[in-house]
Motif scaffolding. Structure first.
Motif, PDB file in Angstrom:
ATOM      1  N   GLU A 145      36.008  32.213  32.541  1.00  0.00           N
ATOM      2  CA  GLU A 145      37.198  32.920  33.032  1.00  0.00           C
ATOM      3  C   GLU A 145      36.949  34.413  32.990  1.00  0.00           C
ATOM      4  OE1 GLU A 145      41.174  31.292  32.291  1.00  0.00           O
ATOM      5  OE2 GLU A 145      40.132  29.922  30.912  1.00  0.00           O
ATOM      6  N   PRO A 146      37.400  35.182  33.974  1.00  0.00           N
ATOM      7  CA  PRO A 146      38.220  34.785  35.119  1.00  0.00           C
ATOM      8  C   PRO A 146      37.418  34.332  36.344  1.00  0.00           C
ATOM      9  CG  PRO A 146      38.046  37.174  35.020  1.00  0.00           C
ATOM     10  CD  PRO A 146      37.197  36.650  33.908  1.00  0.00           C
ATOM     11  N   ASP A 169      34.707  35.308  37.895  1.00  0.00           N
ATOM     12  CA  ASP A 169      34.331  36.318  38.884  1.00  0.00           C
ATOM     13  C   ASP A 169      33.063  35.961  39.668  1.00  0.00           C
ATOM     14  OD1 ASP A 169      36.510  37.873  38.402  1.00  0.00           O
ATOM     15  OD2 ASP A 169      35.515  39.133  36.887  1.00  0.00           O
ATOM     16  N   GLU A 170      32.085  35.349  38.973  1.00  0.00           N
ATOM     17  CA  GLU A 170      30.822  35.017  39.669  1.00  0.00           C
ATOM     18  C   GLU A 170      31.075  34.008  40.778  1.00  0.00           C
ATOM     19  OE1 GLU A 170      31.139  35.032  36.362  1.00  0.00           O
ATOM     20  OE2 GLU A 170      29.419  36.039  35.437  1.00  0.00           O
ATOM     21  N   GLU A 215      44.558  31.879  42.821  1.00  0.00           N
ATOM     22  CA  GLU A 215      43.952  33.108  43.349  1.00  0.00           C
ATOM     23  C   GLU A 215      44.068  33.164  44.878  1.00  0.00           C
ATOM     24  OE1 GLU A 215      42.276  35.500  41.528  1.00  0.00           O
ATOM     25  OE2 GLU A 215      41.531  36.679  43.230  1.00  0.00           O
ATOM     26  N   GLU A 219      34.125  34.813  48.344  1.00  0.00           N
ATOM     27  CA  GLU A 219      34.646  35.887  49.194  1.00  0.00           C
ATOM     28  C   GLU A 219      33.592  36.428  50.156  1.00  0.00           C
ATOM     29  OE1 GLU A 219      36.860  38.455  46.498  1.00  0.00           O
ATOM     30  OE2 GLU A 219      37.956  36.677  45.820  1.00  0.00           O
ATOM     31  N   LYS A 242      34.046  33.528  42.384  1.00  0.00           N
ATOM     32  CA  LYS A 242      34.868  34.148  43.434  1.00  0.00           C
ATOM     33  C   LYS A 242      34.038  35.065  44.323  1.00  0.00           C
ATOM     34  CE  LYS A 242      39.025  33.973  40.630  1.00  0.00           C
ATOM     35  NZ  LYS A 242      39.795  34.750  39.649  1.00  0.00           N
ATOM     36  N   GLU A 243      33.047  35.714  43.734  1.00  0.00           N
ATOM     37  CA  GLU A 243      32.223  36.621  44.526  1.00  0.00           C
ATOM     38  C   GLU A 243      31.520  35.859  45.650  1.00  0.00           C
ATOM     39  OE1 GLU A 243      29.473  39.010  42.189  1.00  0.00           O
ATOM     40  OE2 GLU A 243      28.318  39.375  44.026  1.00  0.00           O
TER      41      GLU A 243
END
Ligand code: HEM
Ligand code: HEM
Ligand code: SF4
Ligand code: SF4
Length: 436
Positions: free
Chosen positions: A353-354, A356-357, A200, A363, A359-360
């Protein structure tokens, strides 16, 4: 006979410890003998010259490596660290001595075939010296010339399906424990998450745009086999909610001596009969365990998830069923300030997956740090400068008791004006209730 006399370095080969001087000498001899008929693309005596220049540095008591130097491969801003020496006439073999960072395979699983493929490239195009692995977790290939970099990169990617790692002010090569592939303690699939995050964030990994380096490490449980807590700006550590599962029959088997504590580890010494009170219950850091001679009880809401009891009696105790990870922020080695461990940021994040929690959180942290972080300031330093409350704010994580390190010592939670209906007070109103 050795190309350079190295009496000072030779001192380092004495005593019971392993020595890098012995290792470099062995590699120098192997290259000179060249039994496999390798077509060396950099000087055959690179290892001898490395020893020679180091001896000279020791003698002169100053370094003969120049500061910095930017080299790399086309399209990438990191992955290679440039090294040049300031005495190339004397030591032509190390006129350049660039380091190549190579992304290690997931869980550090190698086949001999793969390993041979890597080393064939490096024997031919570099010094043959490696450090497997650096504390970042990647392979560190030590010493090659600028002309070889594109060749190495081409062969790595095309023949070995392997990428360069990170260096400079970017995301460094992410690393994980081997997790669920071998370990029953793993609370999430570290290899899957590490791989997904590496894919990612390719741009962040190869194109330095951060204030400074940034590390991710993934530990499947609080045992911390890759020491995420101590070594990564964001540490992803497996954890669970709810009760540790207890098999009382197996507890009795440990007490009775039928099962060996610690799965039989530490067996080189006779520690005497297993004592569940001394070795488990009394060592629980929160004193949340009790044993009445028959039944082991855990007051789970007080448990820190330190893993001690589970490690000691793995057949009797299991991590709880609702598994996920917690994210901690800000660890680093001493750079500007002293060393620092990560602080708890997100107490429980589900790992699905994917992802998201996960990655949030990542970021939101990056967006803030790239804006607010000073040049060469690690996340942990930005945190200290601006306060932990800030990172809670930008990640939208609600402050809770688990964020407090020491009661009354890190009061980073401040009320803002709108939370208390403004700061303006009418002094006359106030004086009506409070006489002077
Ligand atoms: C008085 C002697 C030594 C001191 C004070 C010392 C100090 C250190 C320090 C401060 C670190 C960085 C730890 C971190 O923040 O991650 C380190 C890392 C390391 N040291 Fe030493 N060290 C000593 C001797 C040695 C010796 C004799 C060897 C090998 C023969 C060695 C090999 C390493 C390696 C391989 C690393 C990890 C490098 C990396 O992957 O980043 N050290 N040492
Ligand atoms: C046999 C020789 C060498 C060995 C075994 C060695 C080993 C290492 C290792 C293990 C790391 C850490 C990698 C990681 O974080 O994963 C490292 C980083 C580093 N090495 Fe070396 N190294 C060698 C030669 C050199 C030379 C000759 C220089 C300078 C001229 C140098 C300068 C550095 C610097 C500055 C870093 C930190 C880079 C960064 O993370 O920003 N090393 N080295
Ligand atoms: S950190 Fe935990 S899950 Fe990962 S290998 Fe170590 S003990 Fe197993
Ligand atoms: S994991 Fe640690 S804190 Fe939790 S019950 Fe076991 S010993 Fe106590």
């Amino acid at each position: 006979m050795a190309k350079h006399q190295t009496p000072l370095l030779d001192e380092l080969t004495k005593g019971p410890w392993p020595s890098f001087v012995d290792d470099v000498k062995a590699e120098a001899a192997r290259r000179a003998a060249n039994k496999d008929g390798v077509e060396y693309q950099i000087p055959v005596d690179v290892c001898e010259d490395l020893l020679g220049i180091l001896e000279l540095c020791y003698k002169d008591k100053e370094t003969h490596w120049k500061h910095g130097g930017i080299v790399g491969v086309f399209g990438y801003g990191g992955g290679v660290i440039g090294r040049y020496c300031d005495v190339p006439k004397q030591f032509p073999g190390v006129a350049h001595f660039h380091t190549v960072r190579v992304n290690q395979p997931g869980g550090k699983y190698y086949t001999t075939e793969y390993l041979r493929g890597l080393i064939d490239i490096w024997d031919m195009r570099g010094s043959g010296l490696t450090n497997m692995h650096g504390s970042t977790g990647d392979m560190v290939w030590l010493g090659t010339f600028t002309e070889q970099l594109e060749e190495i990169f081409y062969e790595l990617t095309h023949k070995m399906n392997t990428d360069l790692g990170g260096s400079g002010s970017n995301l460094r090569t992410p690393a994980e424990c081997l997790g669920m592939s071998r370990c029953e303690y793993a609370c999430y699939d570290t290899m899957a998450l590490c791989y997904a995050m590496t894919q990612e964030y390719q741009d962040e990994l190869h194109r330095p745009a951060f204030p400074y380096k940034f590390k991710f490490k993934f530990d499947g449980c609080p045992n911390g086999c890759v020491a995420a807590l101590a070594r990564s700006d964001l540490s992803f550590v497996g954890t669970w909610k709810g009760a540790i599962k207890i098999d009382q029959k197996a507890v009795a088997a440990y007490v009775g001596g039928e099962l060996k504590p610690n799965a039989g580890a530490h067996a080189s010494r006779d520690w005497g009969k297993f004592d569940i009170m001394k070795e488990v219950v009394d060592l629980c850091p929160t004193k949340c365990m009790s044993y009445d001679g028959k039944t082991l009880k855990i007051d789970d809401k007080e448990c820190y998830r330190c893993m001690h009891c589970i490690n000691t009696m793995p057949a009797a105790l299991r991590v709880g069923d609702e598994k996920g990870l917690c994210i901690l922020a800000g660890a680093k080695a001493p750079i500007l300030d002293g060393a620092q461990m990560s602080s708890l940021l997100a107490p429980f994040v589900p790992v699905e997956e994917p992802f998201d929690e996960v990655k949030e959180v990542v970021e939101n942290v990056w967006e803030w740090w790239m804006e607010e972080g000073k040049n060469r300031e690690r996340l942990g330093e930005t945190l200290k400068r601006l306060g932990f409350g800030k990172i809670l704010e930008v990640t939208n994580i609600t402050p809770d008791a688990r964020h407090v390190q020491h009661p009354r010592e890190n009061p980073y939670i401040f009320w803002t004006a709108d939370e208390v209906g403004g700061w303006d007070r009418d002094i006359k109103e106030y004086r009506k209730r409070h006489a002077r």
